[in-house]
Motif scaffolding. Structure first.
Motif, mmCIF file in Angstrom:
data_model
loop_
_atom_site.group_PDB
_atom_site.id
_atom_site.type_symbol
_atom_site.label_atom_id
_atom_site.label_comp_id
_atom_site.label_asym_id
_atom_site.label_seq_id
_atom_site.Cartn_x
_atom_site.Cartn_y
_atom_site.Cartn_z
ATOM 1 N N MET A 131 0.780 -1.105 0.117
ATOM 2 C CA MET A 131 0.100 0.218 0.159
ATOM 3 C C MET A 131 0.762 1.400 0.050
ATOM 4 O O MET A 131 0.390 2.166 0.574
ATOM 5 N N ARG A 155 -2.029 2.910 -3.382
ATOM 6 C CA ARG A 155 -3.329 2.405 -2.902
ATOM 7 C C ARG A 155 -4.450 3.275 -3.496
ATOM 8 O O ARG A 155 -4.273 4.453 -4.137
ATOM 9 N N GLY A 156 -5.743 2.806 -3.418
ATOM 10 C CA GLY A 156 -6.739 3.459 -4.212
ATOM 11 C C GLY A 156 -6.945 2.821 -5.397
ATOM 12 O O GLY A 156 -6.094 2.731 -6.139
ATOM 13 N N ALA A 157 -8.365 2.565 -5.904
ATOM 14 C CA ALA A 157 -8.714 1.793 -7.043
ATOM 15 C C ALA A 157 -8.111 2.313 -8.255
ATOM 16 O O ALA A 157 -7.413 1.664 -9.134
ATOM 17 N N PRO A 158 -8.096 3.792 -8.641
ATOM 18 C CA PRO A 158 -7.502 4.001 -10.105
ATOM 19 C C PRO A 158 -6.121 4.280 -9.790
ATOM 20 O O PRO A 158 -5.556 3.973 -10.876
ATOM 21 N N ARG A 191 -3.876 -7.375 -5.325
ATOM 22 C CA ARG A 191 -5.135 -7.008 -4.542
ATOM 23 C C ARG A 191 -6.361 -7.459 -5.089
ATOM 24 O O ARG A 191 -6.552 -7.160 -6.382
ATOM 25 N N CYS A 193 -12.364 7.172 4.278
ATOM 26 C CA CYS A 193 -11.345 6.689 3.579
ATOM 27 C C CYS A 193 -10.553 7.604 2.754
ATOM 28 O O CYS A 193 -10.875 8.820 2.987
ATOM 29 N N ALA A 197 -5.557 8.700 -4.380
ATOM 30 C CA ALA A 197 -6.033 7.546 -4.841
ATOM 31 C C ALA A 197 -6.199 7.529 -6.204
ATOM 32 O O ALA A 197 -6.732 6.360 -6.475
ATOM 33 N N THR A 216 -11.595 11.276 -6.861
ATOM 34 C CA THR A 216 -13.168 11.127 -7.249
ATOM 35 C C THR A 216 -14.077 11.621 -6.012
ATOM 36 O O THR A 216 -14.658 12.708 -6.577
ATOM 37 N N GLN A 223 -6.325 6.050 6.350
ATOM 38 C CA GLN A 223 -6.495 6.958 5.137
ATOM 39 C C GLN A 223 -7.257 8.159 5.255
ATOM 40 O O GLN A 223 -6.928 9.101 4.458
ATOM 41 N N ALA A 278 -15.037 4.175 -4.597
ATOM 42 C CA ALA A 278 -15.474 2.926 -4.907
ATOM 43 C C ALA A 278 -14.326 2.044 -5.203
ATOM 44 O O ALA A 278 -13.550 2.428 -6.392
ATOM 45 N N ASP A 279 -14.311 0.701 -4.807
ATOM 46 C CA ASP A 279 -13.471 -0.147 -5.447
ATOM 47 C C ASP A 279 -13.957 -0.830 -6.591
ATOM 48 O O ASP A 279 -13.438 -1.789 -7.318
ATOM 49 N N ASN A 287 -16.520 -0.841 -1.149
ATOM 50 C CA ASN A 287 -15.586 0.212 -0.780
ATOM 51 C C ASN A 287 -14.779 -0.170 0.459
ATOM 52 O O ASN A 287 -15.235 -1.089 1.159
ATOM 53 N N LYS A 288 -14.110 0.693 1.120
ATOM 54 C CA LYS A 288 -13.449 0.594 2.156
ATOM 55 C C LYS A 288 -14.165 0.162 3.274
ATOM 56 O O LYS A 288 -15.374 0.560 3.648
HETATM 57 O O1 MRU Z 1 -7.373 -0.147 0.699
HETATM 58 P P1 MRU Z 1 -7.291 1.233 0.254
HETATM 59 O O2 MRU Z 1 -6.677 2.490 0.527
HETATM 60 O O3 MRU Z 1 -6.673 0.856 -1.306
HETATM 61 O O4 MRU Z 1 -8.825 1.514 -0.391
HETATM 62 C C1 MRU Z 1 -9.241 2.559 -1.102
HETATM 63 C C2 MRU Z 1 -10.745 2.712 -1.119
HETATM 64 O O5 MRU Z 1 -11.505 2.331 -0.524
HETATM 65 C C3 MRU Z 1 -11.116 3.927 -1.946
HETATM 66 O O6 MRU Z 1 -12.415 4.435 -1.232
HETATM 67 C C4 MRU Z 1 -11.482 3.417 -3.244
HETATM 68 O O7 MRU Z 1 -10.456 2.850 -3.760
HETATM 69 C C5 MRU Z 1 -11.722 4.758 -4.311
HETATM 70 S S1 MRU Z 1 -10.417 5.658 -4.444
HETATM 71 C C6 MRU Z 1 -10.868 6.750 -5.415
#
Ligand code: MRU
Length: 309
Positions: free
Chosen positions: A41, A44-47, A78, A133, A139, A145, A172, A212-213, A222-223
């Motif tokens: 990490m 981290r963060g989906a995008p 992940r 989060c 992220a 986002t 986070q 959102a993931d 999501n987290k």
């Molecule tokens: O475990 P993380 O820190 O990667 O989790 C991140 C989240 O849950 C974010 O809300 C999600 O990835 C959206 S980021 C634009």
């Protein structure tokens, strides 16, 4: 300041485990370095992990690795955010991995600015918005986002206040979202995760916006803690929005079939280097939870705001 950049066939990532104390770029020389940075990490963060994965694919190609094998390793770094496999597949199917990764890097920022513009329409002057989060610039490549929506509303001149949940266990919200809001000079307060329901009951929160993931049939992953925030928001009639790019959509699958990442027990037992539970304590440490569609007011995308499906 970008979360990552590509230079001399290497990927440089802000090491997010060091924030907010130090802003240090971590150098990834190989695709395996990127996998390690995702697992630990640093990024981290989906995008953000999606774009890092795209550059990992470019590195694998430059090094003459078996692309299918590298693709599988990267996708498995992940399990919950769909952006990893989205990015890997996109690069795998492209003519030039480096060019494709760079294209995705630029697109990420444009996409987030469009999400911000669309989402700002539901934020009113005077709103206090709670977020969970970090779905901010950190992220993503830049802008963010959920925090992009708040940036855009603030830039439009709306007088908003932000409450960041601390987001245990890795904090986070405290470490990253508060940091970003302070940098932007958007008024921000930090609250412990368990205060969210109370703050809504007292009428101190007008909207919730989270990231959102994965967005799939039946809801959003999501987290961990997002579900409790959404339940409280429903109970106290606070609109609950999810901000997510199309790269986070997995429209074929049920959200209940998504693997929820389980992380190391030490993340819960320790805060920094301080142990907060007896030695040998057994732990549940799911990193994400599922927000059912009926708790979500709308999903803010780069194309507009849609109803969850
Ligand atoms: O475990 P993380 O820190 O990667 O989790 C991140 C989240 O849950 C974010 O809300 C999600 O990835 C959206 S980021 C634009």
């Amino acid at each position: 300041m970008k979360t990552m950049y590509w230079k001399d066939n290497k990927l440089f990532l802000i090491d997010q485990t060091r924030l907010p104390d130090e802003v240090i770029y971590y150098e990834c020389k190989t695709y395996k370095d990127v996998i390690d940075a995702i697992k630990t990490m640093k990024v981290r963060g989906a995008p953000a992990i999606g774009i890092a994965a795209a550059f990992a694919m470019a590195m694998a190609e430059i090094a003459g690795e078996d692309m299918e094998k590298s693709a599988n390793e990267i996708k498995n770094a992940r399990p919950t955010a769909v952006n990893l496999s989205w990015a890997v597949e996109r690069v795998l199917n492209s003519k030039s991995p480096i060019e494709e990764a760079l294209r995705m890097y630029d697109e990420d920022v444009r996409t987030n600015m469009a999400i911000g513009k669309n989402g700002a329409a539901v934020i009113d002057d005077g709103d206090t918005v709670l977020t969970h989060c970090n779905a901010g610039a950190l992220a993503c490549v830049d802008y963010g986002t959920a925090l992009g929506v708040l940036r855009a509303a603030h830039d439009e001149g709306k007088n908003i206040k932000v409450i960041c949940d601390e987001t245990r266990p890795l904090c986070q919200g405290a470490r990253l979202s508060v940091f970003e809001m302070q940098q932007e000079e958007i008024p921000v307060k930090l609250a412990v995760d368990s205060a969210a329901g109370h703050l809504m009951q007292k009428g101190m929160v007008n909207k919730v916006v989270v990231g959102a993931d994965r967005v799939a049939k039946g809801g959003v992953a999501n987290k961990i803690g997002s579900l409790m925030v959404a339940l409280a928001a429903k109970r106290f009639n606070v609109p609950f929005y999810v901000a997510a790019p199309e790269s986070t959509f997995d429209i074929e699958n049920s959200i209940y079939d998504v693997e929820i990442e389980e992380r190391d027990a030490d993340e819960v037992i320790y805060i920094g280097n301080t142990r907060i539970a007896p030695e040998g304590t057994e732990v549940e440490n799911p990193a994400f939870d599922i927000i059912p569609s009926d708790l979500i007011t709308g999903i803010i995308t780069e194309k507009g705001i849609i109803k969850p499906f």
